[in-house]
Design a protein around this motif. Structure first.
Motif, PDB file in Angstrom:
ATOM      1  N   GLY A  55      24.092 -32.472 -36.391  1.00  0.00           N
ATOM      2  CA  GLY A  55      23.554 -32.035 -34.852  1.00  0.00           C
ATOM      3  C   GLY A  55      22.151 -30.885 -35.025  1.00  0.00           C
ATOM      4  N   VAL A  56      21.770 -30.130 -33.257  1.00  0.00           N
ATOM      5  CA  VAL A  56      20.516 -29.510 -33.798  1.00  0.00           C
ATOM      6  C   VAL A  56      21.647 -28.221 -34.028  1.00  0.00           C
ATOM      7  CG1 VAL A  56      19.277 -28.356 -32.537  1.00  0.00           C
ATOM      8  CG2 VAL A  56      19.751 -31.012 -31.642  1.00  0.00           C
ATOM      9  N   ASN A  57      20.785 -27.577 -34.939  1.00  0.00           N
ATOM     10  CA  ASN A  57      21.091 -26.588 -35.144  1.00  0.00           C
ATOM     11  C   ASN A  57      20.566 -24.708 -34.217  1.00  0.00           C
ATOM     12  OD1 ASN A  57      18.674 -24.868 -36.673  1.00  0.00           O
ATOM     13  ND2 ASN A  57      19.083 -26.336 -38.216  1.00  0.00           N
ATOM     14  N   SER A  58      20.728 -23.974 -33.952  1.00  0.00           N
ATOM     15  CA  SER A  58      20.272 -22.408 -33.716  1.00  0.00           C
ATOM     16  C   SER A  58      19.413 -22.377 -33.443  1.00  0.00           C
ATOM     17  CB  SER A  58      21.488 -20.985 -33.894  1.00  0.00           C
ATOM     18  OG  SER A  58      20.846 -21.210 -35.689  1.00  0.00           O
ATOM     19  N   LYS A  59      17.843 -22.507 -34.866  1.00  0.00           N
ATOM     20  CA  LYS A  59      16.688 -22.420 -34.806  1.00  0.00           C
ATOM     21  C   LYS A  59      15.992 -23.619 -33.699  1.00  0.00           C
ATOM     22  CE  LYS A  59      15.614 -25.312 -39.283  1.00  0.00           C
ATOM     23  NZ  LYS A  59      15.094 -24.943 -40.676  1.00  0.00           N
ATOM     24  N   ASP A  60      16.808 -24.634 -33.359  1.00  0.00           N
ATOM     25  CA  ASP A  60      16.174 -25.515 -32.888  1.00  0.00           C
ATOM     26  C   ASP A  60      16.396 -25.618 -31.260  1.00  0.00           C
ATOM     27  OD1 ASP A  60      15.437 -27.026 -34.835  1.00  0.00           O
ATOM     28  OD2 ASP A  60      17.013 -27.787 -35.073  1.00  0.00           O
ATOM     29  N   LEU A  61      16.774 -23.918 -31.096  1.00  0.00           N
ATOM     30  CA  LEU A  61      17.310 -24.055 -29.546  1.00  0.00           C
ATOM     31  C   LEU A  61      16.665 -22.847 -28.804  1.00  0.00           C
ATOM     32  CD1 LEU A  61      20.726 -24.432 -29.745  1.00  0.00           C
ATOM     33  CD2 LEU A  61      19.168 -25.826 -28.774  1.00  0.00           C
TER      34      LEU A  61
ATOM     35  N   GLU B 175      15.869 -19.462 -26.631  1.00  0.00           N
ATOM     36  CA  GLU B 175      16.553 -18.113 -26.113  1.00  0.00           C
ATOM     37  C   GLU B 175      17.887 -18.399 -25.510  1.00  0.00           C
ATOM     38  OE1 GLU B 175      12.515 -17.220 -24.098  1.00  0.00           O
ATOM     39  OE2 GLU B 175      13.209 -18.160 -25.800  1.00  0.00           O
ATOM     40  N   HIS B 176      16.944 -19.445 -24.104  1.00  0.00           N
ATOM     41  CA  HIS B 176      18.351 -20.217 -23.084  1.00  0.00           C
ATOM     42  C   HIS B 176      18.902 -21.022 -23.146  1.00  0.00           C
ATOM     43  CE1 HIS B 176      15.841 -17.518 -20.524  1.00  0.00           C
ATOM     44  NE2 HIS B 176      14.935 -17.645 -21.360  1.00  0.00           N
ATOM     45  N   GLY B 177      18.642 -21.704 -24.881  1.00  0.00           N
ATOM     46  CA  GLY B 177      19.986 -22.488 -25.340  1.00  0.00           C
ATOM     47  C   GLY B 177      19.426 -24.006 -25.068  1.00  0.00           C
ATOM     48  N   TYR B 178      17.825 -24.207 -24.188  1.00  0.00           N
ATOM     49  CA  TYR B 178      17.234 -25.428 -24.377  1.00  0.00           C
ATOM     50  C   TYR B 178      16.656 -26.077 -25.603  1.00  0.00           C
ATOM     51  CZ  TYR B 178      16.810 -24.770 -19.449  1.00  0.00           C
ATOM     52  OH  TYR B 178      16.815 -25.262 -17.953  1.00  0.00           O
ATOM     53  N   ALA B 179      17.266 -27.030 -26.799  1.00  0.00           N
ATOM     54  CA  ALA B 179      16.326 -27.834 -27.475  1.00  0.00           C
ATOM     55  C   ALA B 179      15.050 -27.651 -27.454  1.00  0.00           C
ATOM     56  CB  ALA B 179      17.079 -29.114 -27.828  1.00  0.00           C
ATOM     57  N   LEU B 180      14.168 -27.889 -28.812  1.00  0.00           N
ATOM     58  CA  LEU B 180      13.150 -27.664 -29.308  1.00  0.00           C
ATOM     59  C   LEU B 180      12.665 -29.106 -30.235  1.00  0.00           C
ATOM     60  CD1 LEU B 180      11.754 -23.828 -29.914  1.00  0.00           C
ATOM     61  CD2 LEU B 180      12.199 -25.108 -27.542  1.00  0.00           C
TER      62      LEU B 180
ATOM     63  N   LYS C 155      10.755 -27.346 -24.814  1.00  0.00           N
ATOM     64  CA  LYS C 155      11.828 -27.737 -24.375  1.00  0.00           C
ATOM     65  C   LYS C 155      12.602 -29.178 -23.609  1.00  0.00           C
ATOM     66  CE  LYS C 155      11.522 -22.896 -22.764  1.00  0.00           C
ATOM     67  NZ  LYS C 155      11.954 -22.211 -22.339  1.00  0.00           N
ATOM     68  N   PHE C 156      13.126 -28.878 -24.196  1.00  0.00           N
ATOM     69  CA  PHE C 156      14.100 -30.522 -23.237  1.00  0.00           C
ATOM     70  C   PHE C 156      15.649 -30.652 -23.882  1.00  0.00           C
ATOM     71  CE2 PHE C 156      10.566 -31.842 -25.494  1.00  0.00           C
ATOM     72  CZ  PHE C 156       9.992 -33.073 -24.418  1.00  0.00           C
ATOM     73  N   PHE C 157      16.270 -30.873 -22.842  1.00  0.00           N
ATOM     74  CA  PHE C 157      18.317 -31.190 -22.290  1.00  0.00           C
ATOM     75  C   PHE C 157      18.456 -32.022 -23.833  1.00  0.00           C
ATOM     76  CE2 PHE C 157      16.847 -30.326 -18.350  1.00  0.00           C
ATOM     77  CZ  PHE C 157      17.519 -29.578 -17.758  1.00  0.00           C
TER      78      PHE C 157
END
Length: 70
Positions: A2-8, A10-15, A22-24
Motif C-alpha cells: 500500500g501507499v505508506n505515510s511518506k507518500d501522503l 498533511e491532508h491525507g492525499y496521495a502524492l 496530489k491525487f485521491f
C-alpha cells in the motif's frame, strides 16, 4: 503493498512518486515494478521490451531507455 505515510501529504492525499501532484487514491495507478513508488496515470509507462512486464513510473522508464542505448 500500500501507499505508506511518506507518500501522503498533511491532508491525507496521495502524492505521485514522480510528479508529486496530489491525487485521491483511486487516481493512482499502481506501484512501479522497479522502484516501488506509487504513480499517477500521467506518469505511467509500460515496461520496455526485454525488461519484464507491467507498469513503471516515467523516471524508471527513462533510466531503462538510457541503459538500452549504451
Amino acid at each position: 503493498m500500500g501507499v505508506n505515510s511518506k507518500d501522503l501529504d498533511e491532508h491525507g492525499y496521495a502524492l505521485c512518486g514522480c510528479c508529486r501532484k496530489k491525487f485521491f487514491m483511486s487516481d493512482l495507478v499502481e506501484p512501479c515494478e522497479f522502484c516501488g513508488k506509487w504513480f499517477c496515470k500521467s506518469c505511467a509507462r509500460e515496461v520496455p521490451a526485454g525488461h519484464g512486464h507491467g507498469k513503471i513510473c516515467v523516471r524508471c522508464y527513462e533510466k531503462l531507455k538510457r541503459m538500452d542505448r549504451k
